[in-house]
Design a protein around this motif. Structure first.
Motif, mmCIF file in Angstrom:
data_model
loop_
_atom_site.group_PDB
_atom_site.id
_atom_site.type_symbol
_atom_site.label_atom_id
_atom_site.label_comp_id
_atom_site.label_asym_id
_atom_site.label_seq_id
_atom_site.Cartn_x
_atom_site.Cartn_y
_atom_site.Cartn_z
ATOM 1 N N VAL A 178 -20.642 -5.366 -6.459
ATOM 2 C CA VAL A 178 -21.861 -5.070 -5.713
ATOM 3 C C VAL A 178 -21.706 -3.714 -5.035
ATOM 4 C CG1 VAL A 178 -22.658 -7.433 -5.386
ATOM 5 C CG2 VAL A 178 -21.045 -6.473 -3.784
ATOM 6 N N LEU A 179 -22.835 -3.021 -4.879
ATOM 7 C CA LEU A 179 -22.843 -1.669 -4.346
ATOM 8 C C LEU A 179 -24.005 -1.508 -3.390
ATOM 9 C CD1 LEU A 179 -21.713 1.340 -4.861
ATOM 10 C CD2 LEU A 179 -23.676 1.523 -6.384
ATOM 11 N N ALA A 180 -23.732 -0.911 -2.227
ATOM 12 C CA ALA A 180 -24.791 -0.572 -1.265
ATOM 13 C C ALA A 180 -24.827 0.949 -1.190
ATOM 14 C CB ALA A 180 -24.490 -1.173 0.105
ATOM 15 N N ASP A 181 -25.932 1.544 -1.594
ATOM 16 C CA ASP A 181 -26.057 2.995 -1.651
ATOM 17 C C ASP A 181 -27.079 3.481 -0.630
ATOM 18 O OD1 ASP A 181 -25.942 5.629 -2.437
ATOM 19 O OD2 ASP A 181 -27.165 5.359 -4.218
ATOM 20 N N GLY A 182 -26.786 4.594 0.004
ATOM 21 C CA GLY A 182 -27.728 5.214 0.928
ATOM 22 C C GLY A 182 -27.753 4.577 2.299
#
Length: 83
Positions: free
Chosen positions: A55-59
Motif C-alpha cells: 500500500v502507498l500513500a502519496d501526496g
C-alpha cells in the motif's frame, strides 16, 4: 519473508500497529520519501490465511496520518476472515 520487522516488536514497525490485538501477524517493510509513505509485506488473517500486500500513500503532508492509514489497511487485512 523472514527478516522483515514485525508490527509492534521491532524495526521501523516497533511503535506502529496494534500489536495487542494481533501480535506478530504483520511482517512488513516501510518506505518513505518526501510526501510518500509505503508499507509492503505479509499478514496472517484471523482464519490463518497468509496474504501479501503493498500500500502507498502519496501526496500526504501529514506523516502520522499517512502512517496511520497504512497501518489501518494492514490491521483490516489481519482482521479479515476472507474465505
Amino acid at each position: 519473508m523472514s527478516g522483515l520487522p514485525v508490527a509492534g516488536y521491532d524495526g521501523t514497525l516497533l511503535d506502529r500497529g496494534d500489536a495487542g490485538a494481533a501480535p506478530g501477524t504483520v511482517r512488513a517493510k516501510t518506505g518513505t520519501l518526501l510526501g510518500v509513505h509505503a508499507l509492503a509485506g505479509t499478514v496472517v488473517t484471523t482464519d490463518g490465511r497468509l496474504l501479501s500486500f503493498a500500500v502507498l500513500a502519496d501526496g500526504s503532508a501529514d506523516e502520522l496520518a499517512a502512517e496511520s492509514a497504512l497501518d489501518d489497511v494492514a490491521a483490516a487485512l489481519a482482521g479479515c476472515g476472507c474465505r
